[in-house]
Design a protein around this motif. Structure first.
Motif, PDB file in Angstrom:
ATOM      1  N   GLY A 108       8.202   1.661   9.980  1.00 55.23           N
ATOM      2  CA  GLY A 108       8.710   1.591  11.347  1.00 55.23           C
ATOM      3  C   GLY A 108       9.087   2.949  11.893  1.00 55.23           C
ATOM      4  N   SER A 109       9.754   3.762  11.069  1.00 52.02           N
ATOM      5  CA  SER A 109      10.133   5.105  11.496  1.00 52.02           C
ATOM      6  C   SER A 109       8.902   5.970  11.753  1.00 52.02           C
ATOM      7  CB  SER A 109      11.016   5.758  10.438  1.00 52.02           C
ATOM      8  OG  SER A 109      12.234   5.060  10.283  1.00 52.02           O
ATOM      9  N   GLU A 110       7.936   5.868  10.879  1.00 51.07           N
ATOM     10  CA  GLU A 110       6.714   6.671  11.014  1.00 51.07           C
ATOM     11  C   GLU A 110       5.950   6.300  12.274  1.00 51.07           C
ATOM     12  OE1 GLU A 110       2.691   6.532   8.527  1.00 51.07           O
ATOM     13  OE2 GLU A 110       4.338   7.404   7.364  1.00 51.07           O
ATOM     14  N   GLU A 111       5.813   5.005  12.538  1.00 53.32           N
ATOM     15  CA  GLU A 111       5.082   4.569  13.728  1.00 53.32           C
ATOM     16  C   GLU A 111       5.849   4.902  15.007  1.00 53.32           C
ATOM     17  OE1 GLU A 111       2.036   3.640  13.712  1.00 53.32           O
ATOM     18  OE2 GLU A 111       1.877   3.565  11.535  1.00 53.32           O
ATOM     19  N   ALA A 133       5.658  -0.378  15.240  1.00 57.60           N
ATOM     20  CA  ALA A 133       6.960  -0.041  14.666  1.00 57.60           C
ATOM     21  C   ALA A 133       7.913  -1.228  14.779  1.00 57.60           C
ATOM     22  CB  ALA A 133       7.546   1.177  15.377  1.00 57.60           C
ATOM     23  N   GLU A 134       7.920  -1.860  15.961  1.00 61.72           N
ATOM     24  CA  GLU A 134       8.818  -2.998  16.175  1.00 61.72           C
ATOM     25  C   GLU A 134       8.467  -4.155  15.246  1.00 61.72           C
ATOM     26  OE1 GLU A 134      10.420  -5.750  19.914  1.00 61.72           O
ATOM     27  OE2 GLU A 134       9.303  -3.894  20.289  1.00 61.72           O
ATOM     28  N   GLN A 153       0.831  -1.206   0.000  1.00 61.06           N
ATOM     29  CA  GLN A 153       0.000   0.000   0.000  1.00 61.06           C
ATOM     30  C   GLN A 153       0.868   1.260   0.000  1.00 61.06           C
ATOM     31  OE1 GLN A 153      -2.808  -0.190   3.268  1.00 61.06           O
ATOM     32  NE2 GLN A 153      -3.338  -2.312   2.797  1.00 61.06           N
ATOM     33  N   ARG A 154       1.926   1.250   0.813  1.00 61.04           N
ATOM     34  CA  ARG A 154       2.822   2.410   0.854  1.00 61.04           C
ATOM     35  C   ARG A 154       3.503   2.605  -0.493  1.00 61.04           C
ATOM     36  NH1 ARG A 154       4.003   4.397   5.991  1.00 61.04           N
ATOM     37  NH2 ARG A 154       5.873   5.404   5.143  1.00 61.04           N
ATOM     38  N   LEU A 173      15.656  -0.706  14.558  1.00 62.29           N
ATOM     39  CA  LEU A 173      15.062  -1.488  15.639  1.00 62.29           C
ATOM     40  C   LEU A 173      15.795  -1.230  16.951  1.00 62.29           C
ATOM     41  CD1 LEU A 173      13.104  -3.613  16.691  1.00 62.29           C
ATOM     42  CD2 LEU A 173      14.686  -5.391  15.882  1.00 62.29           C
ATOM     43  N   ALA A 174      17.122  -1.177  16.895  1.00 65.42           N
ATOM     44  CA  ALA A 174      17.903  -0.914  18.111  1.00 65.42           C
ATOM     45  C   ALA A 174      17.588   0.474  18.673  1.00 65.42           C
ATOM     46  CB  ALA A 174      19.395  -1.042  17.811  1.00 65.42           C
ATOM     47  N   ASP A 175      17.451   1.460  17.799  1.00 66.14           N
ATOM     48  CA  ASP A 175      17.094   2.807  18.255  1.00 66.14           C
ATOM     49  C   ASP A 175      15.730   2.807  18.931  1.00 66.14           C
ATOM     50  OD1 ASP A 175      19.462   3.790  17.258  1.00 66.14           O
ATOM     51  OD2 ASP A 175      18.579   4.624  15.433  1.00 66.14           O
ATOM     52  N   LEU A 176      14.786   2.059  18.365  1.00 69.41           N
ATOM     53  CA  LEU A 176      13.449   1.971  18.941  1.00 69.41           C
ATOM     54  C   LEU A 176      13.499   1.313  20.317  1.00 69.41           C
ATOM     55  CD1 LEU A 176      10.346   2.061  18.859  1.00 69.41           C
ATOM     56  CD2 LEU A 176      10.412  -0.059  17.512  1.00 69.41           C
TER      57      LEU A 176
END
Length: 550
Positions: free
Chosen positions: A298-301, A310-311, A54-55, A331-334
């Motif tokens: 992931g970045s947007e969420e 996001a994860e 979709q994106r 993922l590590a930043d999240l």
């Protein structure tokens, strides 16, 4: 309509390629980490692949609204047949995010004798850009730790019209010629975005090491190498068929490089003069970039605070291509943002050991975690990876200076700060911080104040530099400049913060020192003394200090 392979067909392909959950289950070959489970939940992974699709459809539509799309020009007299190219292979660890088996990691560069654009065409584009910003400064675009003067081409009508014509006549035909199996027709291609950069030592020397937001990318040189020194585009693992292993591609006016967007690169530092380039990213309307789209999701969420979604999106990206390091870093930043540093460290350690041992973004994030734990040897190893990839990585140098500080190695710490301030492309913020820290290391010496002044030349709004300069003056009983510096420091800190309170207290001491020096016998009346006190400190500062002491 955009024809896209359905999710159900993808799963048929993936099921045939994956005998168990421990083998590659994705668009790229590789073993999925044991701490990833989403690939075992076929329904959930299907949902995220559908979100990626979709994106993709939305991105294609936005691109078509912004830039040219369609078939060849009927009246163009330009022909690609006369162009000669140098082909450069890329042999680097890791993987591109999508289409691993279809897009060889190669760069194609037009030769000097057969540029893609004439000098006159390039001069025309530069003229349009400079005319737009006549009488003012260029806007800037961020690139990691650097800002570079530049603009998105779609934002300036005259440049946009020129670019759209060149996309139809030159760029899309060139991409079809060089990547015929991936995009057999011009109609398959869209420009995700394109920009003009103006590299100078003052307005932005270079870009950070990065990958592009598109499956195919291009760089066009708009002016000659006789107009600047330095420059060029650095590529990790760049090779040449003739044995040339130079990692930098240098182009003269009108020359163009095309390549897969997922290869790691950066704009090399310009040390003098001005270098103009056009860069851009392209997508194939019929091919979904699942991994890149899931990373963007992931970045947007994450920005929305939807950490669970996001994860899952980032874990799905890893499951689809375990050999691409991009989603590991995100993922590590999240996880770190959520306070789960142990899991973040596990993710980063796996990536650096099993995915890309030269992944500088991964190495930097892991190194900072080690630094926080005072594991200085491991932190040093990580930062050395960053500096081996990019010897101008001033963020890694700054981390190394903190390692030295933790070890009480003043000489090593100073050496790192000196390296930062002498590095081409160092941002004003990082260089200013280095100068400020050099001043701290040289406290009491003749160089101390000089270093703080250099820091403030680069970053005039820096509280630490103003405050440190004020303290240096105060320690020398130079009360007038101390008062001025403390008052300036107060302008750049938040009311009520610990920094603000400390600066107010020291402004009071400097003011008292000044008045005592001017009135050693205490001849001034109390009322007159108070009036001068308020005048020197500034009424607002005096009132804030009084409120603190109540």
């Amino acid at each position: 309509m955009v024809a896209i392979l359905s999710v159900s067909v993808w799963f048929t392909v993936l099921a045939a390629a994956s005998a168990s959950s421990d083998t590659a289950f994705g668009l790229g070959k590789g073993k999925v980490p044991e701490w990833i489970s989403i690939h075992r939940d076929r329904e959930k992974l299907s949902q995220y692949m559908d979100l990626a699709r979709q994106r993709h459809v939305e991105s294609i539509q936005k691109a078509r609204d912004a830039y040219f799309h369609g078939g060849p020009s009927d009246d163009s007299e330009f022909s690609l047949d006369s162009l000669q190219f140098d082909e450069r292979k890329i042999q680097a660890a890791g993987s591109i995010p999508d289409f691993v088996d279809e897009l060889d990691r190669k760069c194609f560069v037009t030769q000097h004798s057969t540029p893609l654009f004439t000098k006159e065409e390039c001069k025309d584009m530069i003229g349009k850009a400079e005319a737009h910003f006549a009488g003012g400064e260029w806007t800037s675009l961020p690139s990691g730790q650097y800002d570079v003067a530049g603009f998105w081409i779609k934002s300036i009508p005259e440049c946009h019209a020129w670019f759209n014509r060149m996309v139809q006549e030159r760029l899309f035909p060139l991409l079809v010629k060089k990547f015929p199996h991936f995009c057999p027709n011009m109609e398959d291609l869209v420009v995700d975005n394109a920009y003009v950069f103006k590299y100078t030592p003052e307005t932005g020397r270079k870009t950070d090491v990065h990958t592009d937001s598109g499956c195919l990318s291009f760089t066009i040189s708009l002016n000659g190498q006789d107009e600047y020194t330095g420059g060029g585009t650095w590529f990790e693992g760049l090779q040449g068929d003739d044995g040339d292993d130079s990692s930098v591609i240098e182009m003269d006016v009108g020359e163009c490089t095309v390549r897969p967007g997922g290869v790691r690169h950066c704009g090399h530092a310009v040390t003098s003069g001005t270098r103009y380039i056009i860069g851009g990213f392209c997508m194939n309307a019929n091919r979904v970039e699942h991994v890149r789209m899931l990373m963007a999701l992931g970045s947007e969420e994450t920005q929305k605070g939807n950490y669970k979604k996001a994860e899952e999106a980032l874990e799905a990206a890893i499951a689809l291509n375990p050999n691409y390091d991009g989603p590991y870093s995100h993922l590590a930043d999240l996880l770190t943002k959520q306070g789960n540093t142990a899991k973040a460290q596990q993710v980063l350690e796996h990536c650096l050991e099993h995915v890309n041992p030269r992944g500088s973004e991964i190495a930097y994030s892991l190194g900072t975690l080690y630094l926080d734990q005072a594991q200085y040897d491991k932190a040093t190893q990580c930062m050395n990876v960053c500096l081996e990839v990019d010897d101008c990585d001033v963020d890694a140098m700054m981390a190394m200076s903190q390692v030295c500080a933790g070890r009480q190695d003043d000489a090593g710490e100073e050496a790192m700060y000196q390296r930062i301030v002498s590095t081409p492309g160092a941002s004003k913020e990082v260089a200013g911080k280095a100068y400020c820290n050099l001043g701290v290391l040289h406290a009491g010496s003749e160089k101390e104040i000089e270093y703080y002044e250099k820091a403030l030349e680069l970053v005039p709004e820096s509280f630490p530099s103003h405050y440190s300069l004020a303290c240096a003056y105060g320690s020398r009983q130079m009360w007038d400049p101390a008062v001025v510096a403390f008052r300036k420091a107060l302008l750049y800190t938040e009311d009520g913060s610990d920094d603000h309170k400390q600066a107010l207290q020291n402004l009071y001491r400097a003011t008292m020192g000044k008045l005592q020096a001017e009135n050693p016998a205490g001849a001034t009346s109390r009322d007159e003394m108070m009036k001068k006190f308020v005048e020197i400190m500034g009424e607002a500062n005096f009132q804030k200090l009084s409120a603190l002491r109540q």
